[in-house]
Design a protein around this motif. Structure first.
Motif, PDB file in Angstrom:
ATOM      1  N   SER A   1      31.787   6.994 -52.778  1.00 23.90           N
ATOM      2  CA  SER A   1      32.325   5.638 -52.627  1.00 23.90           C
ATOM      3  C   SER A   1      31.634   4.886 -51.499  1.00 23.90           C
ATOM      4  N   ILE A   2      31.364   5.580 -50.394  1.00 20.19           N
ATOM      5  CA  ILE A   2      30.640   4.941 -49.286  1.00 20.19           C
ATOM      6  C   ILE A   2      29.254   4.507 -49.760  1.00 20.19           C
ATOM      7  N   ALA A   3      28.544   5.408 -50.418  1.00 22.69           N
ATOM      8  CA  ALA A   3      27.192   5.089 -50.891  1.00 22.69           C
ATOM      9  C   ALA A   3      27.201   3.903 -51.848  1.00 22.69           C
ATOM     10  N   LEU A   4      28.115   3.912 -52.808  1.00 16.23           N
ATOM     11  CA  LEU A   4      28.178   2.804 -53.765  1.00 16.23           C
ATOM     12  C   LEU A   4      28.540   1.486 -53.093  1.00 16.23           C
ATOM     13  N   ASP A   5      29.488   1.531 -52.152  1.00 18.54           N
ATOM     14  CA  ASP A   5      29.872   0.303 -51.451  1.00 18.54           C
ATOM     15  C   ASP A   5      28.729  -0.236 -50.600  1.00 18.54           C
ATOM     16  N   LEU A   6      27.974   0.645 -49.948  1.00 23.44           N
ATOM     17  CA  LEU A   6      26.823   0.196 -49.161  1.00 23.44           C
ATOM     18  C   LEU A   6      25.743  -0.421 -50.043  1.00 23.44           C
ATOM     19  N   ILE A   7      25.477   0.216 -51.173  1.00 22.55           N
ATOM     20  CA  ILE A   7      24.473  -0.329 -52.099  1.00 22.55           C
ATOM     21  C   ILE A   7      24.903  -1.702 -52.597  1.00 22.55           C
ATOM     22  N   ARG A   8      26.169  -1.817 -52.982  1.00 18.99           N
ATOM     23  CA  ARG A   8      26.683  -3.100 -53.491  1.00 18.99           C
ATOM     24  C   ARG A   8      26.613  -4.184 -52.408  1.00 18.99           C
ATOM     25  N   ALA A   9      27.065  -3.854 -51.211  1.00 16.87           N
ATOM     26  CA  ALA A   9      27.077  -4.838 -50.120  1.00 16.87           C
ATOM     27  C   ALA A   9      25.656  -5.230 -49.715  1.00 16.87           C
ATOM     28  N   THR A  10      24.731  -4.275 -49.764  1.00 10.91           N
ATOM     29  CA  THR A  10      23.328  -4.578 -49.457  1.00 10.91           C
ATOM     30  C   THR A  10      22.756  -5.522 -50.512  1.00 10.91           C
ATOM     31  N   TYR A  11      22.993  -5.221 -51.768  1.00  7.11           N
ATOM     32  CA  TYR A  11      22.506  -6.055 -52.862  1.00  7.11           C
ATOM     33  C   TYR A  11      23.063  -7.475 -52.758  1.00  7.11           C
ATOM     34  N   GLU A  12      24.337  -7.585 -52.382  1.00  3.46           N
ATOM     35  CA  GLU A  12      24.989  -8.892 -52.248  1.00  3.46           C
ATOM     36  C   GLU A  12      24.673  -9.563 -50.908  1.00  3.46           C
ATOM     37  N   GLN A  13      23.880  -8.924 -50.061  1.00  2.00           N
ATOM     38  CA  GLN A  13      23.459  -9.442 -48.756  1.00  2.00           C
ATOM     39  C   GLN A  13      24.655  -9.861 -47.902  1.00  2.00           C
ATOM     40  N   ARG A  14      25.665  -8.971 -47.822  1.00  2.00           N
ATOM     41  CA  ARG A  14      26.878  -9.282 -47.081  1.00  2.00           C
ATOM     42  C   ARG A  14      26.801  -8.892 -45.614  1.00  2.00           C
ATOM     43  N   PHE A  15      25.719  -8.246 -45.181  1.00  3.50           N
ATOM     44  CA  PHE A  15      25.610  -7.827 -43.791  1.00  3.50           C
ATOM     45  C   PHE A  15      24.155  -7.666 -43.401  1.00  3.50           C
ATOM     46  N   ASP A  16      23.912  -7.620 -42.090  1.00  3.77           N
ATOM     47  CA  ASP A  16      22.583  -7.359 -41.552  1.00  3.77           C
ATOM     48  C   ASP A  16      22.474  -5.952 -40.980  1.00  3.77           C
ATOM     49  N   VAL A  17      23.587  -5.441 -40.486  1.00  2.99           N
ATOM     50  CA  VAL A  17      23.631  -4.128 -39.851  1.00  2.99           C
ATOM     51  C   VAL A  17      24.834  -3.366 -40.400  1.00  2.99           C
ATOM     52  N   ALA A  18      24.617  -2.121 -40.806  1.00  6.19           N
ATOM     53  CA  ALA A  18      25.729  -1.267 -41.218  1.00  6.19           C
ATOM     54  C   ALA A  18      25.901  -0.180 -40.165  1.00  6.19           C
ATOM     55  N   ILE A  19      27.125   0.037 -39.742  1.00 10.48           N
ATOM     56  CA  ILE A  19      27.432   1.073 -38.766  1.00 10.48           C
ATOM     57  C   ILE A  19      28.409   2.038 -39.424  1.00 10.48           C
ATOM     58  N   ILE A  20      28.012   3.300 -39.499  1.00  6.81           N
ATOM     59  CA  ILE A  20      28.873   4.322 -40.095  1.00  6.81           C
ATOM     60  C   ILE A  20      29.289   5.271 -38.977  1.00  6.81           C
ATOM     61  N   VAL A  21      30.586   5.463 -38.828  1.00  7.89           N
ATOM     62  CA  VAL A  21      31.120   6.330 -37.773  1.00  7.89           C
ATOM     63  C   VAL A  21      31.888   7.459 -38.436  1.00  7.89           C
ATOM     64  N   SER A  22      31.536   8.686 -38.079  1.00  9.21           N
ATOM     65  CA  SER A  22      32.209   9.859 -38.627  1.00  9.21           C
ATOM     66  C   SER A  22      32.462  10.853 -37.504  1.00  9.21           C
ATOM     67  N   PRO A  23      33.627  11.516 -37.515  1.00  6.11           N
ATOM     68  CA  PRO A  23      33.918  12.456 -36.443  1.00  6.11           C
ATOM     69  C   PRO A  23      33.098  13.752 -36.526  1.00  6.11           C
ATOM     70  N   ASN A  24      32.525  14.034 -37.669  1.00 11.08           N
ATOM     71  CA  ASN A  24      31.738  15.250 -37.811  1.00 11.08           C
ATOM     72  C   ASN A  24      30.707  15.057 -38.909  1.00 11.08           C
ATOM     73  N   PRO A  25      29.611  15.822 -38.858  1.00 13.84           N
ATOM     74  CA  PRO A  25      28.556  15.661 -39.877  1.00 13.84           C
ATOM     75  C   PRO A  25      29.024  16.181 -41.227  1.00 13.84           C
ATOM     76  N   PRO A  26      28.434  15.651 -42.311  1.00 15.32           N
ATOM     77  CA  PRO A  26      28.779  16.145 -43.651  1.00 15.32           C
ATOM     78  C   PRO A  26      28.437  17.627 -43.786  1.00 15.32           C
ATOM     79  N   LYS A  27      29.221  18.327 -44.576  1.00 17.38           N
ATOM     80  CA  LYS A  27      28.937  19.740 -44.843  1.00 17.38           C
ATOM     81  C   LYS A  27      27.812  19.821 -45.841  1.00 17.38           C
ATOM     82  N   ARG A  28      26.993  20.833 -45.681  1.00 19.57           N
ATOM     83  CA  ARG A  28      25.858  21.006 -46.593  1.00 19.57           C
ATOM     84  C   ARG A  28      26.090  22.173 -47.501  1.00 19.57           C
TER      85      ARG A  28
END
Length: 112
Positions: free
Chosen positions: A85-112
């Protein structure tokens, strides 16, 4: 001085609106365009206390103007649907040019 519209995404950060303002104010000219919060919600039947906590927390964030995404938590305590959902929302917002800077804050790194 240029304006930088910021798109902020938080994952399980309790003071999302306070942190969003602090991050944006670190650079002159930045404004908050959107603040989003993504988390998985534990099932009410298996984790009733956590389910109630997150429902109340997300309701509070929505009252502050934060857009909330509610994923789910599977039986192994893993969030499902949040990363996609984060990836899709970022792609959509980028395509729609709704921001110049995206800041993603997470308390821990994704599990691999």
């Amino acid at each position: 001085m240029p304006q930088y519209g910021c798109f902020l995404i938080f994952l399980q950060i309790y003071l999302a609106t306070v942190l969003a303002q602090a991050l944006v104010s670190m650079k002159t000219g930045r404004t908050i365009e959107e603040t989003r919060f993504y988390t998985g919600i534990p099932n009410r039947a298996s984790r009733p206390t956590l389910n109630t906590f997150w429902k109340n927390k997300l309701k509070h964030l929505e009252s502050q103007g934060v857009q909330v995404y509610r994923g789910r938590v599977n039986s192994g305590d893993q969030e499902k649907g949040v990363d996609v959902s984060i990836a899709l929302d970022l792609i959509r917002a980028t395509y729609e040019q709704r921001f110049d800077v995206a800041i993603i804050v997470s308390p821990n790194p994704p599990k691999r």
